[in-house]
Design an enzyme around this catalytic site. Sequence first.
Site, PDB file in Angstrom:
ATOM      1  N   SER A 200       0.839  -1.185   0.000  1.00 41.24           N
ATOM      2  CA  SER A 200       0.000   0.000   0.000  1.00 41.24           C
ATOM      3  C   SER A 200       0.880   1.243   0.000  1.00 41.24           C
ATOM      4  O   SER A 200       1.677   1.448  -0.911  1.00 41.24           O
ATOM      5  CB  SER A 200      -0.965  -0.055   1.181  1.00 41.24           C
ATOM      6  OG  SER A 200      -1.978   0.899   1.079  1.00 41.24           O
ATOM      7  N   GLU A 320      -9.127  -5.897  -3.842  1.00 35.48           N
ATOM      8  CA  GLU A 320      -8.560  -4.855  -2.979  1.00 35.48           C
ATOM      9  C   GLU A 320      -9.658  -4.025  -2.323  1.00 35.48           C
ATOM     10  O   GLU A 320      -9.625  -3.714  -1.128  1.00 35.48           O
ATOM     11  CB  GLU A 320      -7.673  -3.916  -3.818  1.00 35.48           C
ATOM     12  CG  GLU A 320      -6.505  -4.569  -4.517  1.00 35.48           C
ATOM     13  CD  GLU A 320      -5.255  -4.614  -3.677  1.00 35.48           C
ATOM     14  OE1 GLU A 320      -5.275  -4.135  -2.524  1.00 35.48           O
ATOM     15  OE2 GLU A 320      -4.245  -5.143  -4.175  1.00 35.48           O
ATOM     16  N   HIS A 416      -7.665  -5.867   0.276  1.00 32.39           N
ATOM     17  CA  HIS A 416      -6.429  -5.134   0.504  1.00 32.39           C
ATOM     18  C   HIS A 416      -5.810  -5.551   1.838  1.00 32.39           C
ATOM     19  O   HIS A 416      -6.507  -5.668   2.850  1.00 32.39           O
ATOM     20  CB  HIS A 416      -6.768  -3.639   0.524  1.00 32.39           C
ATOM     21  CG  HIS A 416      -5.597  -2.720   0.521  1.00 32.39           C
ATOM     22  ND1 HIS A 416      -4.752  -2.588  -0.554  1.00 32.39           N
ATOM     23  CD2 HIS A 416      -5.141  -1.836   1.455  1.00 32.39           C
ATOM     24  CE1 HIS A 416      -3.838  -1.675  -0.293  1.00 32.39           C
ATOM     25  NE2 HIS A 416      -4.043  -1.216   0.928  1.00 32.39           N
TER      26      HIS A 416
END
Length: 534
Positions: A200, A320, A416
Site C-alpha cells: 500500500s 482490494e 487489501h
Amino acid sequence: MDPVDDVSLNPAHPADPVVRTPYGAVRGRYEHGVAVFRGIPYAAPPFGPRRFRPPVPPEPWDGVRDAGAFGPTPPKPPYSEAFARYLSDPVVAGDDCLNLNVWTPDPVAGARLPVMVWIHGGALTRGSSAVPVYDGGAFARDGVVLVTFNYRLGVEGYGLFPDAPPNPGLRDQLAALEWVHEAVAEFGGDPDRVTVFGESAGAISIGALLASPRARGLFGRAVLQSGPPEATEREKVRRLVRRMAARLKVPATAAAFAAVDRTVLAEAQAEVGRRASPILGGPAFGIVVDGDLVPRDPLEALLDGAARDVPLLIGWTSEEYRLWLAPTGLTERIDRLGPVAVAGAMARCHCGPEVPRGYRTAHPDAPVSDLVGQMVTDHLLRHPLHRLADARAGQAPTYVYEFAWRSNVPGLGACHALELGFVFDSAEVPESAKLAGPNAPRALAREMHGAWVRFATDGDPGWPTWDARHPVRIFGGDGEPVVYGPRDPEMTLWEAARTRPEPTVPEGDGAVRRGAVPHSVVRRLRRPGGAGRQ
C-alpha cells in the site's frame, strides 16, 4: 529508563546478542532461535527544532543500549472503530520514534546473508513497525536478515508548507536505508544484497525511492504489494493542510504547526481527513514532486527507464476494494444507488461510459459494488503496475502476482492487506486473524513467504518473468498457479481511456474537481463514520 544499560535497572543475560551500530552497541534477545533487536534509533527524535525538518543522525551513546522492546511509534490518529476491527495499530509512547528493528539468524559480521527491508502501509497516516503481523521471525528462520522501521506519518511526515522541505517522511525512509547500508553487515547481512518490500503506502514509497537518484545503490531488488508508483498533486495536500489550519486557528505554516501539541495535531488531522478514501477520493497526504528527493513523477520516471537494472516483484489482491467497502457499509449503499454510483466511479477514474460498459460486458452477473470497486482498483493500482511491467521489457526481470484467497471473515473476500500474514508467514497471530479469520491455510503462507525469500536470495520467486504473454502467479486461486493475461481485457479498456480526453462530469452549475466523486454522490454514499483509508 535510560536506554543505555544500568546493571541495577536492566540486568543483562550473558547469552543475549550484542552488536555494534554506527552510534553505539545494542543488546537484543534470542527468540525461537533467531536474534531480535528492537527500537534501534536510526535518526534523532523529530520534535522541538527538528519538527517538520529532514532527519538527522541520532546522538551516539556509550555502553550498551537495550534493544529488547519496540521503540516509540510516530504520532498518528487511531483507526476508526469500523477499521480497528480488522487492522491493528499499536501505539508506543515517546519521542524517539525514528527507530528500527532487526531479526537475524546469525548476528555476526561476515555472514553476508540476504537482507529484506520492510516499509509498512497505512495511507501514510497510520501503521508502524510494531504491528505484530510484521514479525520477522520467519524470514530470519529462512536465512534472511529482516529490517522494519518507523517513519513520520500524516501532516508530520507529508504536510506541505512554505517554510519546510516537502516529504520528511520519505526522507526518514531514505535515512533508514542509509543506516541499513552502513550497519547491516554487523548483524550478518550483506549490504549489497538488499531487497526493499512494502504494501500500500509502503509500495508507493518504494516507487518513489526507485525513481529517486538519491536512493541509488541502497537496494538491489524491490517488491511492490498493492501500491503503484505515484505522486500526489501538491494542491491536494495543501488543501488538507489549510483545512487543518482553519480548524486549529493557526497559519498554514510549519512554524505554526510545530507549536501545536502532537496529539492535538493528530486529532485535527483525523477530523479533516475522515471523508477521504480510495474509493471516493478527497484531499489526502501523499508524496509530492519536490525537485530533490522526488525530482519528477515516479511512474513517469520508471516508465522512462529509471531503475531499469532493479528486478521487481509487483502485484495486488483480487478484491482490494473490499477493505474500503465492507467495514463501512458502502457495499450495500453502492448496490442500492446503482447508476448513480457508476457515475461517481467514472468521475473518480477520469473515464467515459465505455469503461463501465466494458466491465459489465465482461462481468454480466457482478453486483454494482464489485464493478465500481474493480474499476477504481484497476484505475488506481493495476493499470499503472501493468504499464510499468510492460515498459520494462528488455530490462531487469519483473514478476507479477495476484493474491486470490478469500478471507474467512464475511464480506472481506481477497481484500487489501490480506496477503500480509502470508508474506510474513505470521497468519497464526491474532492480528492476522482479524483480516483472515480462523484457520487460514498454512500451506499458502509457506508458498507465498517462500517466494519472497527466493526473490530476495537469488532474484527469482519461482515463476516466469513478465513478457508479452503477461504471466501472473495466482496465490490461493482455484485453478493453475500461473495464468497468462488474466486482467488483460480490463487493462485494454484503461489503455483506450488513457488516450482519450478526460471527461468532466457536471454537478449543478459547476464541474467536478479532477479525480473527485460528485458531491451529490458522496453525500448519498456517506453515513456516520465515513469510509476510511488504510
